[in-house]
Scaffold this motif. Structure first.
Motif, PDB file in Angstrom:
ATOM      1  N   SER A   1       1.741   3.433  11.625  1.00 50.52           N
ATOM      2  CA  SER A   1       1.974   3.356   9.775  1.00 50.52           C
ATOM      3  C   SER A   1       3.336   2.653   9.694  1.00 50.52           C
ATOM      4  CB  SER A   1       1.723   4.660   9.210  1.00 50.52           C
ATOM      5  OG  SER A   1       2.477   5.677   9.828  1.00 50.52           O
ATOM      6  N   THR A   2       4.054   2.781  10.841  1.00 51.68           N
ATOM      7  CA  THR A   2       5.489   2.036  10.916  1.00 51.68           C
ATOM      8  C   THR A   2       5.377   0.560  10.753  1.00 51.68           C
ATOM      9  OG1 THR A   2       5.700   3.422  12.872  1.00 51.68           O
ATOM     10  CG2 THR A   2       7.648   2.018  12.199  1.00 51.68           C
ATOM     11  N   PHE A   3       4.384  -0.046  11.287  1.00 57.10           N
ATOM     12  CA  PHE A   3       4.077  -1.496  10.965  1.00 57.10           C
ATOM     13  C   PHE A   3       3.259  -1.435   9.477  1.00 57.10           C
ATOM     14  CE2 PHE A   3       4.735  -0.976  15.461  1.00 57.10           C
ATOM     15  CZ  PHE A   3       6.058  -1.862  15.673  1.00 57.10           C
ATOM     16  N   ASP A   4       3.934  -2.078   8.309  1.00 54.44           N
ATOM     17  CA  ASP A   4       3.627  -1.929   7.017  1.00 54.44           C
ATOM     18  C   ASP A   4       3.949  -3.070   6.378  1.00 54.44           C
ATOM     19  OD1 ASP A   4       2.067   0.536   5.204  1.00 54.44           O
ATOM     20  OD2 ASP A   4       3.341  -0.764   4.203  1.00 54.44           O
ATOM     21  N   VAL A   5       3.230  -3.509   5.321  1.00 52.03           N
ATOM     22  CA  VAL A   5       4.085  -4.577   4.493  1.00 52.03           C
ATOM     23  C   VAL A   5       5.128  -4.161   3.820  1.00 52.03           C
ATOM     24  CG1 VAL A   5       1.876  -6.055   4.082  1.00 52.03           C
ATOM     25  CG2 VAL A   5       2.084  -3.798   2.711  1.00 52.03           C
ATOM     26  N   GLU A   6       5.504  -2.931   3.640  1.00 51.23           N
ATOM     27  CA  GLU A   6       6.455  -2.350   2.693  1.00 51.23           C
ATOM     28  C   GLU A   6       7.695  -2.171   3.776  1.00 51.23           C
ATOM     29  OE1 GLU A   6       5.998   1.504   1.329  1.00 51.23           O
ATOM     30  OE2 GLU A   6       4.000   1.233   1.092  1.00 51.23           O
TER      31      GLU A   6
ATOM     32  N   PHE B   1       2.734  -7.873   7.395  1.00 50.59           N
ATOM     33  CA  PHE B   1       3.086  -9.093   7.879  1.00 50.59           C
ATOM     34  C   PHE B   1       3.156  -9.266   9.005  1.00 50.59           C
ATOM     35  CE2 PHE B   1       5.170  -8.145   3.618  1.00 50.59           C
ATOM     36  CZ  PHE B   1       4.049  -9.099   2.573  1.00 50.59           C
ATOM     37  N   ARG B   2       3.400 -10.786   9.504  1.00 55.19           N
ATOM     38  CA  ARG B   2       3.478 -11.035  10.897  1.00 55.19           C
ATOM     39  C   ARG B   2       5.176 -10.545  11.225  1.00 55.19           C
ATOM     40  NH1 ARG B   2       4.948 -16.937  13.302  1.00 55.19           N
ATOM     41  NH2 ARG B   2       6.856 -16.568  12.078  1.00 55.19           N
ATOM     42  N   ASN B   3       4.987  -9.657  12.218  1.00 56.54           N
ATOM     43  CA  ASN B   3       6.184  -8.920  12.956  1.00 56.54           C
ATOM     44  C   ASN B   3       6.818  -9.731  13.950  1.00 56.54           C
ATOM     45  OD1 ASN B   3       6.923  -5.801  12.132  1.00 56.54           O
ATOM     46  ND2 ASN B   3       4.881  -6.588  11.361  1.00 56.54           N
ATOM     47  N   VAL B   4       8.320 -10.147  13.762  1.00 61.12           N
ATOM     48  CA  VAL B   4       8.683 -11.019  14.890  1.00 61.12           C
ATOM     49  C   VAL B   4       9.743  -9.942  15.501  1.00 61.12           C
ATOM     50  CG1 VAL B   4       8.062 -13.124  13.887  1.00 61.12           C
ATOM     51  CG2 VAL B   4      10.427 -11.979  13.402  1.00 61.12           C
TER      52      VAL B   4
ATOM     53  N   ASN C   1       8.090 -11.519   8.832  1.00 63.82           N
ATOM     54  CA  ASN C   1       8.417 -13.070   8.806  1.00 63.82           C
ATOM     55  C   ASN C   1       7.375 -13.762   9.198  1.00 63.82           C
ATOM     56  OD1 ASN C   1      10.018 -15.374   8.450  1.00 63.82           O
ATOM     57  ND2 ASN C   1      10.415 -15.457  10.762  1.00 63.82           N
ATOM     58  N   PRO C   2       6.707 -14.758   8.258  1.00 60.91           N
ATOM     59  CA  PRO C   2       7.044 -14.935   6.921  1.00 60.91           C
ATOM     60  C   PRO C   2       6.608 -13.691   6.090  1.00 60.91           C
ATOM     61  CG  PRO C   2       5.195 -16.287   7.314  1.00 60.91           C
ATOM     62  CD  PRO C   2       5.682 -15.570   8.470  1.00 60.91           C
TER      63      PRO C   2
ATOM     64  N   LYS D   1       5.602 -10.776  17.406  1.00 62.35           N
ATOM     65  CA  LYS D   1       5.543  -9.411  18.265  1.00 62.35           C
ATOM     66  C   LYS D   1       3.821  -9.069  17.850  1.00 62.35           C
ATOM     67  CE  LYS D   1       6.679  -4.503  18.719  1.00 62.35           C
ATOM     68  NZ  LYS D   1       6.738  -4.357  19.984  1.00 62.35           N
ATOM     69  N   TYR D   2       3.706  -9.080  16.631  1.00 58.15           N
ATOM     70  CA  TYR D   2       2.259  -8.726  15.962  1.00 58.15           C
ATOM     71  C   TYR D   2       1.969  -9.927  15.174  1.00 58.15           C
ATOM     72  CZ  TYR D   2       2.811  -4.279  17.841  1.00 58.15           C
ATOM     73  OH  TYR D   2       3.266  -3.229  18.773  1.00 58.15           O
ATOM     74  N   GLU D   3       0.898 -10.493  15.295  1.00 59.39           N
ATOM     75  CA  GLU D   3       0.352 -11.603  14.078  1.00 59.39           C
ATOM     76  C   GLU D   3      -0.011 -10.886  12.671  1.00 59.39           C
ATOM     77  OE1 GLU D   3       0.384 -14.629  14.016  1.00 59.39           O
ATOM     78  OE2 GLU D   3       0.982 -14.983  16.264  1.00 59.39           O
ATOM     79  N   ALA D   4       0.104 -11.709  11.904  1.00 59.90           N
ATOM     80  CA  ALA D   4      -0.009 -10.959  10.379  1.00 59.90           C
ATOM     81  C   ALA D   4      -1.442 -10.217  10.215  1.00 59.90           C
ATOM     82  CB  ALA D   4       0.104 -11.873   9.203  1.00 59.90           C
ATOM     83  N   ASN D   5      -1.627  -9.095   9.474  1.00 60.35           N
ATOM     84  CA  ASN D   5      -2.854  -8.449   9.016  1.00 60.35           C
ATOM     85  C   ASN D   5      -2.919  -8.204   7.729  1.00 60.35           C
ATOM     86  OD1 ASN D   5      -5.163  -7.005   9.331  1.00 60.35           O
ATOM     87  ND2 ASN D   5      -4.235  -5.181  10.081  1.00 60.35           N
ATOM     88  N   PHE D   6      -3.086  -8.994   6.845  1.00 62.62           N
ATOM     89  CA  PHE D   6      -3.111  -8.481   5.253  1.00 62.62           C
ATOM     90  C   PHE D   6      -3.835  -9.473   4.448  1.00 62.62           C
ATOM     91  CE2 PHE D   6      -0.201 -11.617   3.169  1.00 62.62           C
ATOM     92  CZ  PHE D   6       0.205 -12.181   4.230  1.00 62.62           C
ATOM     93  N   LYS D   7      -4.154  -9.086   3.344  1.00 62.84           N
ATOM     94  CA  LYS D   7      -4.896  -9.884   2.381  1.00 62.84           C
ATOM     95  C   LYS D   7      -4.090  -9.866   1.135  1.00 62.84           C
ATOM     96  CE  LYS D   7      -9.682  -9.156   4.064  1.00 62.84           C
ATOM     97  NZ  LYS D   7     -10.750  -8.171   3.998  1.00 62.84           N
ATOM     98  N   LEU D   8      -3.841 -11.127   0.795  1.00 64.55           N
ATOM     99  CA  LEU D   8      -2.689 -11.126  -0.654  1.00 64.55           C
ATOM    100  C   LEU D   8      -3.362 -10.536  -1.437  1.00 64.55           C
ATOM    101  CD1 LEU D   8      -1.584 -14.981  -0.715  1.00 64.55           C
ATOM    102  CD2 LEU D   8      -0.232 -12.890  -0.610  1.00 64.55           C
TER     103      LEU D   8
END
Ligand SMILES: [Zn+2]
Length: 302
Positions: free
Chosen positions: A217-222, A46-49, A60-61, A23-30
């Motif tokens: 903000s729904t789409f979040d690493v948390e 993270f990547r959303n599937v 995922n992942p 759905k969305y490619e990942a967007n984060f920095k470790l």
């Protein structure tokens, strides 16, 4: 930070290796990840599937569970005014949806933060309540009167006797849970047959994520899993609960807090926040039915 290998997540409803669409490619920095309960600037996910079978949207992942758990224990950003507003909402929902509440009702809250909701129940005369909260900081600022009732850890096995609680509550927690089936199984064991389970969390089909997409903000690493009414029914049924009600609800926001969550340019946002402080709007509460739902279910009587 040491090198971290990402791990694969399966759909908790449909099981191992069920196909999905990205759905969305990942967007984060470790090295910039943080799991504070509320934050302002960095918006990462993270990547959303999306599961092809049940349509559940999930990350995922992701980074390994142990790493995420460490974040949760170490970080908590407490915005007291906002937490008070949320606790007021939860108190109202509790008294609206849980029948026959008395001072002897046994209540468990999973993810109780600094205990504001439980404190309200205590003020209303409820004597038998327990809370679970992994964050050390949230626990450390919990009112001393209720602290003895709080377990500063993740939901685990054998914390309570089976069939202990008339009602279990979990607010803004379930989308953070790493293993939803395991979490629901544990709650199901602790709750009495016929006992109630009250949840509030994001609805991925609500207005905000529908309108703003990955900028919400729904789409979040948390948020490891993003639930809808349909996927909530499926996961609850799978784990021995009968759904009574699922409904979108209005959530109260401090004006300033609401501004911070909007995907505006940083400079514009800063100035709007300054302006709202100038006009003393920042402590105003506004209510929108744009992102949350309440889920009431009952443990099946077998
Ligand atoms: Zn699925």
């Amino acid at each position: 930070m040491e090198k971290i290998d990402l791990i694969k997540i399966d759909c908790p409803i449909c099981g191992i290796d069920t196909p999905y669409d990205v759905k969305y490619e990942a967007n984060f920095k470790l090295d910039e990840l943080d799991f504070a309960a509320k934050k302002t600037s960095k918006h990462m996910y993270f990547r959303n599937v999306k599961c092809k079978k049940c349509n559940l949207i999930y990350s995922n992942p992701i980074i390994p569970f142990e790493q995420i758990k460490k974040f949760y224990q170490a970080t908590y950003f407490l915005e007291l005014n906002q937490l008070e507003i949320m606790a007021n909402d939860y108190e109202k929902l509790f008294y609206k949806y849980i029948p026959n509440i008395s001072e002897n009702t046994n209540v468990l809250e999973v993810g109780c933060a600094n205990g504001l909701f439980l404190k309200r129940l205590q003020n209303r005369g409820i004597k038998n309540f327990k809370g679970i909260e992994p964050s050390r900081e949230a626990y450390s600022v919990t009112d001393n009167l209720i602290k003895p009732n709080i377990i500063n850890d993740f939901l685990g096995d054998n914390l309570f006797k089976d069939n202990s609680f008339d009602a279990v509550c979990s607010f803004q927690t379930f989308d953070h849970v790493l293993e939803p089936n395991d979490f629901l199984q544990k709650i199901n064991k602790y709750i009495k047959p016929g006992g109630y389970f009250l949840q509030v969390h994001h609805n991925v089909n609500s207005l905000l994520p529908t309108l703003l997409g990955s900028k919400a903000s729904t789409f979040d690493v948390e948020h490891i899993h993003l639930w809808s009414p349909k996927t909530m029914r499926l996961i609850l049924k799978k784990n021995g609960f009968e759904v009574i009600k699922i409904k979108n609800i209005s959530t109260g926001y401090l004006f300033e807090h609401a501004l911070e969550r909007l995907p505006l340019f940083t400079l514009l946002k800063k100035n709007l926040i300054k302006l709202s402080k100038w006009f003393k709007l920042n402590e105003l509460t506004i209510r929108f039915p744009i992102e949350n739902m309440v889920i009431v279910s009952q443990k099946k009587v077998v």
